[in-house]
Scaffold this active site. Structure first.
Site, PDB file in Angstrom:
ATOM      1  N   ILE A   1      -8.778   2.815   3.917  1.00  0.00           N
ATOM      2  CA  ILE A   1      -7.799   3.507   4.626  1.00  0.00           C
ATOM      3  C   ILE A   1      -6.749   3.156   4.286  1.00  0.00           C
ATOM      4  CG2 ILE A   1      -8.023   2.098   6.486  1.00  0.00           C
ATOM      5  CD1 ILE A   1      -7.878   5.888   6.574  1.00  0.00           C
ATOM      6  N   ASP A   2      -6.055   1.951   3.819  1.00  0.00           N
ATOM      7  CA  ASP A   2      -5.009   1.362   3.655  1.00  0.00           C
ATOM      8  C   ASP A   2      -4.379   2.072   2.248  1.00  0.00           C
ATOM      9  OD1 ASP A   2      -4.092  -0.538   5.299  1.00  0.00           O
ATOM     10  OD2 ASP A   2      -5.132  -2.218   4.491  1.00  0.00           O
TER      11      ASP A   2
ATOM     12  N   LEU B   1     -11.938   1.382  -4.626  1.00  0.00           N
ATOM     13  CA  LEU B   1     -10.541   0.823  -4.739  1.00  0.00           C
ATOM     14  C   LEU B   1     -10.120   1.274  -6.292  1.00  0.00           C
ATOM     15  CD1 LEU B   1      -7.937  -0.615  -4.202  1.00  0.00           C
ATOM     16  CD2 LEU B   1      -9.290  -2.849  -5.484  1.00  0.00           C
TER      17      LEU B   1
ATOM     18  N   VAL C   1     -10.107   1.780  10.953  1.00  0.00           N
ATOM     19  CA  VAL C   1      -8.898   0.837  11.163  1.00  0.00           C
ATOM     20  C   VAL C   1      -8.014   0.035   9.827  1.00  0.00           C
ATOM     21  CG1 VAL C   1      -8.401  -1.446  12.219  1.00  0.00           C
ATOM     22  CG2 VAL C   1     -10.125   0.086  13.376  1.00  0.00           C
ATOM     23  N   ALA C   2      -6.895   0.147  10.128  1.00  0.00           N
ATOM     24  CA  ALA C   2      -6.035  -0.059   8.785  1.00  0.00           C
ATOM     25  C   ALA C   2      -5.811  -1.483   8.643  1.00  0.00           C
ATOM     26  CB  ALA C   2      -4.779   0.710   8.818  1.00  0.00           C
ATOM     27  N   ASN C   3      -5.963  -2.334   9.484  1.00  0.00           N
ATOM     28  CA  ASN C   3      -5.865  -3.743   9.404  1.00  0.00           C
ATOM     29  C   ASN C   3      -7.180  -4.410   9.941  1.00  0.00           C
ATOM     30  OD1 ASN C   3      -5.232  -2.810  11.963  1.00  0.00           O
ATOM     31  ND2 ASN C   3      -3.846  -4.887  12.055  1.00  0.00           N
ATOM     32  N   MET C   4      -8.420  -4.056   9.234  1.00  0.00           N
ATOM     33  CA  MET C   4      -9.259  -4.895   9.924  1.00  0.00           C
ATOM     34  C   MET C   4      -9.408  -6.410   9.804  1.00  0.00           C
ATOM     35  SD  MET C   4     -12.554  -2.600   8.168  1.00  0.00           S
ATOM     36  CE  MET C   4     -12.523  -0.570   7.996  1.00  0.00           C
TER      37      MET C   4
ATOM     38  N   ASP D   1     -22.159   2.316  -7.348  1.00  0.00           N
ATOM     39  CA  ASP D   1     -20.913   2.375  -8.115  1.00  0.00           C
ATOM     40  C   ASP D   1     -21.087   2.875  -9.410  1.00  0.00           C
ATOM     41  OD1 ASP D   1     -18.583  -0.216  -7.693  1.00  0.00           O
ATOM     42  OD2 ASP D   1     -18.802   0.381  -9.943  1.00  0.00           O
TER      43      ASP D   1
ATOM     44  N   SER E   1     -10.224  -8.677   1.228  1.00  0.00           N
ATOM     45  CA  SER E   1     -11.281  -7.752   1.065  1.00  0.00           C
ATOM     46  C   SER E   1     -12.669  -8.412   1.438  1.00  0.00           C
ATOM     47  CB  SER E   1     -11.504  -7.574  -0.443  1.00  0.00           C
ATOM     48  OG  SER E   1     -10.182  -6.673  -0.774  1.00  0.00           O
TER      49      SER E   1
ATOM     50  N   HIS F   1       0.642  -1.235   0.089  1.00  0.00           N
ATOM     51  CA  HIS F   1       0.133  -0.078   0.148  1.00  0.00           C
ATOM     52  C   HIS F   1       0.909   1.081   0.031  1.00  0.00           C
ATOM     53  CE1 HIS F   1      -3.617  -2.363   0.680  1.00  0.00           C
ATOM     54  NE2 HIS F   1      -3.241  -3.066   1.812  1.00  0.00           N
TER      55      HIS F   1
END
Length: 376
Positions: free
Chosen positions: A269-270, A240, A298-301, A198, A134, A96
Site C-alpha cells: 500500500i505504501d 514490489l 495499513v500504510a505503516n504496519m 512469484d 519488510s 514512497h
C-alpha cells in the site's frame, strides 16, 4: 553536521529515526544531534536516554528543522513538515513518492535534497534499508490476516491453522521477496496451507528450499491467481517494483471469485497498493469492506511494534547516516554508489526515474542535479 530527529506525526506512528546508540555514534564522530522532546517515547526511549549520549533535546519540530542541516525521519514528511524544509536541508527517510504526486511536488518546491530509504541499494542491488521493515511487515501481515478472519472482526470465522479433523485456512502470498517470504513463514508456522506466487523461477526455487516443502510455490500468472482465488481465505499482497507504483494483481472484478468475508492484506500500500480496491488505512481503523471482502491496508504496519521496528530500522540506516553526515551527499554518493538510486529529489528536480515517470515530471540525472550543488 547538525543532525535533527523530529517526532513522527503520521497517524499511529510510534517509531523514531534514531536510537541512543545512534546518537552516541554521531557524537563520537564529531556531529551535533538535536532530538525533539518526546520523539522516542513511542519506542520506549526517554529524552534522558538521548541526552546521556550527548544529544541536545529541543522543544518542538520548529526548533529541529530550524537548527538541523540533516533531518532523519521514519515516514514520509507530512504537509506541515514539508513546509519546514528549506534548500539547505538533507532529508533522509522513507518517501514512497511514486503514488504521491502532491508530496513529490512539495519536496521539489522546498529545494531540499531528499534521499529515500526504500530505493537505496547495496552492491547486489538489494534494498538494505527497506529489508528490515519488510521483515516486520511480512510477519505482521499474517498475524493481522489471521485476526481479521475471526468472525467478530468481520472475517469468515476460520482459524488459520485449523484443528485435528478440521482443515486449515488457505493462504495465498503474492510476491516472494522479503515480505512474502516472512509472511509465508509465519503462515506455515501457524499451520495454514500456503501458496506463494512469484514470477521469478529462481526465487521460487530458493523459497522451495527455504520452506522445506511446507508451502506450494507457484508461477504468478493472471490465470493461476484467478484459479486459486475461489479456494483461499487470506491473500497477502507483497508485490514490489523498486521505487515505482505497485501493479494491480487482483482486480475488483476478481473479488467476486472469492469466498464471502475472505481477507486481503496489502503490504504494497505504501507504493499505491497491489489490489485495485486498496486504499490506505490506519492502525486505529485498519479495515474496510468491498464486495464482501475485508481489506486490511495499513500504510505503516511496522509502526504497530515500534520497539522492534525502531531498533531494526536504525541498525540498518546508521552506517548511511554516519556517511552522509560525515561526507555530505555529493561525496557520499561518489564513495557509495548504492546511495545514488536513493536520491529522489535534488534542488527542485526529480532524480529517480521511476518516480518521475509515476508522477509525470521530468527526470533529471543525478549528476546533472548535483552539478551545481555544494556538499550538504
Amino acid at each position: 553536521m547538525k543532525v535533527g530527529v523530529p517526532t513522527e506525526i503520521k497517524t499511529d506512528e510510534y517509531r523514531v529515526a534514531l536510537t541512543p546508540a545512534g546518537v552516541r555514534e554521531l557524537v563520537d564522530a564529531g556531529h551535533e544531534v538535536l532530538v525533539q522532546h518526546g520523539a522516542g517515547e513511542g519506542s520506549a526511549i526517554a529524552d534522558t536516554d538521548y541526552a546521556a549520549q550527548g544529544a541536545h533535546i529541543v522543544p518542538d519540530a520548529d526548533a529541529v528543522f530550524a537548527q538541523a542541516e540533516m533531518i532523519v525521519k521514519v515516514k514520509e514528511p507530512q504537509p506541515e513538515e514539508v513546509a519546514r524544509l528549506r534548500a539547505h536541508h538533507l532529508l533522509f527517510t522513507y518517501l514512497h513518492l511514486a503514488p504521491a504526486p502532491e508530496l513529490t511536488h512539495g519536496l521539489m518546491a522546498s529545494g531540499a535534497t531528499c534521499i529515500a530509504y526504500e530505493t537505496v541499494e547495496d552492491a547486489r542491488g538489494r534494498l538494505p534499508l527497506l529489508a528490515p521493515m519488510s521483515e516486520v511487515a511480512g510477519k505482521i501481515a499474517t498475524q493481522a490476516g489471521a485476526f481479521m478472519l475471526e468472525k467478530p472482526l468481520g472475517g469468515r470465522g476460520i482459524l488459520l491453522g485449523g484443528v485435528p479433523g478440521v482443515a486449515a485456512a488457505n493462504v495465498m502470498v503474492i510476491g516472494g521477496g522479503v515480505v512474502g517470504m516472512r509472511a509465508a513463514l509465519i503462515a506455515i508456522g501457524m499451520e495454514a496451507t500456503v501458496f506463494v506466487f512469484d514470477r521469478n523461477i529462481d526465487r521460487l526455487r530458493e523459497l522451495d528450499v527455504a520452506f522445506n516443502g511446507r508451502a506450494d510455490t507457484c508461477f504468478a500468472t493472471t490465470l493461476a491467481i484467478e484459479e486459486r482465488l475461489p479456494d483461499v481465505d487470506l491473500v497477502i499482497g507483497a508485490v514490489l517494483v523498486h521505487g515505482a507504483k505497485a501493479p494491480h494483481v487482483i482486480t475488483r472484478r476478481q473479488l467476486a471469485l472469492m469466498k464471502p468475508n475472505a481477507v486481503l492484506v496489502d503490504v504494497s500500500i505504501d507504493q499505491g497498493g497491489c489490489f485495485e480496491t486498496s486504499r490506505p488505512t490506519t492502525h486505529t481503523d485498519p479495515t474496510y469492506e468491498v464486495d464482501g471482502i475485508t481489506h486490511y491496508c495499513v500504510a505503516n504496519m511496522p509502526g504497530a511494534v515500534p520497539i522492534t521496528s525502531t531498533y531494526a530500522l536504525t541498525n540498518a540506516t546508521m552506517p548511511y547516516v554516519l556517511q552522509l553526515a560525515g561526507s555530505g551527499v555529493v561525496r557520499a554518493v561518489q564513495d557509495n554508489p548504492g546511495l545514488k538510486p536513493g536520491v529522489n529529489v535534488v534542488g527542485g528536480k526529480v532524480t529517480y526515474a521511476p518516480v518521475a515517470d509515476a508522477v509525470g515530471v521530468p527526470y533529471v540525472p543525478l549528476e546533472e542535479a548535483l552539478g551545481s550543488l555544494h556538499a550538504v
